[in-house]
Enzyme design. Structure first.
Site, mmCIF file in Angstrom:
data_model
loop_
_atom_site.group_PDB
_atom_site.id
_atom_site.type_symbol
_atom_site.label_atom_id
_atom_site.label_comp_id
_atom_site.label_asym_id
_atom_site.label_seq_id
_atom_site.Cartn_x
_atom_site.Cartn_y
_atom_site.Cartn_z
ATOM 1 N N ASP A 9 -5.632 11.933 2.657
ATOM 2 C CA ASP A 9 -5.943 12.132 1.246
ATOM 3 C C ASP A 9 -7.333 12.730 1.102
ATOM 4 O O ASP A 9 -8.231 12.418 1.877
ATOM 5 C CB ASP A 9 -5.857 10.801 0.493
ATOM 6 C CG ASP A 9 -6.800 9.745 1.068
ATOM 7 O OD1 ASP A 9 -6.713 9.462 2.287
ATOM 8 O OD2 ASP A 9 -7.634 9.206 0.316
ATOM 9 N N ASN A 58 -9.522 1.929 8.237
ATOM 10 C CA ASN A 58 -10.835 2.010 8.887
ATOM 11 C C ASN A 58 -10.792 1.765 10.387
ATOM 12 O O ASN A 58 -11.826 1.792 11.053
ATOM 13 C CB ASN A 58 -11.838 1.062 8.215
ATOM 14 C CG ASN A 58 -11.427 -0.392 8.295
ATOM 15 O OD1 ASN A 58 -10.397 -0.710 8.874
ATOM 16 N ND2 ASN A 58 -12.228 -1.263 7.712
ATOM 17 N N ASN A 107 -13.127 6.611 5.538
ATOM 18 C CA ASN A 107 -13.226 5.663 6.649
ATOM 19 C C ASN A 107 -12.262 5.954 7.788
ATOM 20 O O ASN A 107 -12.562 5.668 8.956
ATOM 21 C CB ASN A 107 -13.020 4.237 6.138
ATOM 22 C CG ASN A 107 -14.203 3.740 5.328
ATOM 23 O OD1 ASN A 107 -15.342 4.144 5.559
ATOM 24 N ND2 ASN A 107 -13.947 2.877 4.359
ATOM 25 N N HIS A 161 0.809 -1.222 0.000
ATOM 26 C CA HIS A 161 0.000 0.000 0.000
ATOM 27 C C HIS A 161 0.842 1.273 0.000
ATOM 28 O O HIS A 161 0.293 2.376 -0.052
ATOM 29 C CB HIS A 161 -0.927 0.025 1.219
ATOM 30 C CG HIS A 161 -1.978 -1.037 1.201
ATOM 31 N ND1 HIS A 161 -2.966 -1.082 0.239
ATOM 32 C CD2 HIS A 161 -2.186 -2.108 2.021
ATOM 33 C CE1 HIS A 161 -3.751 -2.128 0.468
ATOM 34 N NE2 HIS A 161 -3.296 -2.765 1.535
ATOM 35 N N HIS A 173 -4.226 6.652 -1.173
ATOM 36 C CA HIS A 173 -4.846 6.638 0.156
ATOM 37 C C HIS A 173 -3.809 6.828 1.262
ATOM 38 O O HIS A 173 -4.160 7.101 2.408
ATOM 39 C CB HIS A 173 -5.570 5.304 0.350
ATOM 40 C CG HIS A 173 -6.882 5.404 1.077
ATOM 41 N ND1 HIS A 173 -7.602 6.569 1.210
ATOM 42 C CD2 HIS A 173 -7.622 4.443 1.720
ATOM 43 C CE1 HIS A 173 -8.714 6.328 1.901
ATOM 44 N NE2 HIS A 173 -8.739 5.062 2.221
#
Length: 201
Positions: free
Chosen positions: A93, A68, A114, A15, A20
């Site tokens: 973001d 989240n 989230n 990631h 994000h």
């Protein structure tokens, strides 16, 4: 004044380059600029660094929970160090701003983000500061998940990095509690950056 600077993102190398993770990128940029390294702190479910910047103590935090569940980390840290929500700045973001723009905001809703949603739940209030790092919008709501979990092209990444540099430049005001001055400087930089980007297009 700001005592805790949080970056939102998802952990793991898979990631690291996602849009994000813009909040993580900002924390990394600040840490690199001042020469500190974040270290895992199991009790806070995240990576932490402590530093003195412009005569003020500041904590950096990257939750190692997934996006989240960011509030689990930030809530634990804020409770332990007795940091009020209004003394927390969360970098994240922002779909509603184009790459190259960054804006400061106190409070508000989560707009479907989230990480912000979980922070509000754990802090019990939306009244923390947000540094909204523009990543743009795919134009189709159904495409948002793939977009935020995707890598921006180099041209957009360069604009995002420039916005983060402008954001870092207002940290002295934020650490002193001079929020209006910080917002004016940052938002003025957004306009200048946007004009330069148009000229180069």
């Amino acid at each position: 004044m700001i005592q805790l600077l949080v970056g939102l993102g998802n952990p793991g190398p898979e990631h690291a380059l996602d849009r994000h993770n813009a909040g993580f990128w900002f924390i990394d940029q600040v840490a690199t600029a001042v020469g500190v390294s974040l270290k895992p702190e199991r009790g806070f479910f995240g990576d932490v660094a402590r530093l003195r910047l412009h005569g003020h103590e500041l904590w950096l935090l990257q939750p190692s929970t997934y996006m989240n569940r960011s509030g689990q980390s930030v809530g634990a840290f804020a409770r332990f160090y007795k940091i009020a929500p209004e003394n927390i700045l969360v970098a994240h973001d922002e779909l509603d701003l184009p790459p190259g723009q960054a804006k400061l905001k106190l409070g508000g809703g989560h707009a479907g983000h989230n990480g912000l949603r979980d922070l509000i739940a754990h802090l019990g209030t939306p009244n923390f500061w947000r540094l909204r790092l523009g990543i743009g919008h795919p134009g189709d709501r159904a495409a948002v998940v793939g977009f935020v979990l995707g890598k921006p092209p180099q041209s957009e990444l360069k604009l995002i990095e420039q916005a983060m540099e402008q954001s870092q430049a207002v940290l002295p005001q934020l650490l002193k509690g001079e929020f209006e001055a910080a917002m004016m400087q940052l938002h003025r930089g957004n306009r200048a950056g946007g004009q330069a980007a148009k000229a180069g297009a």
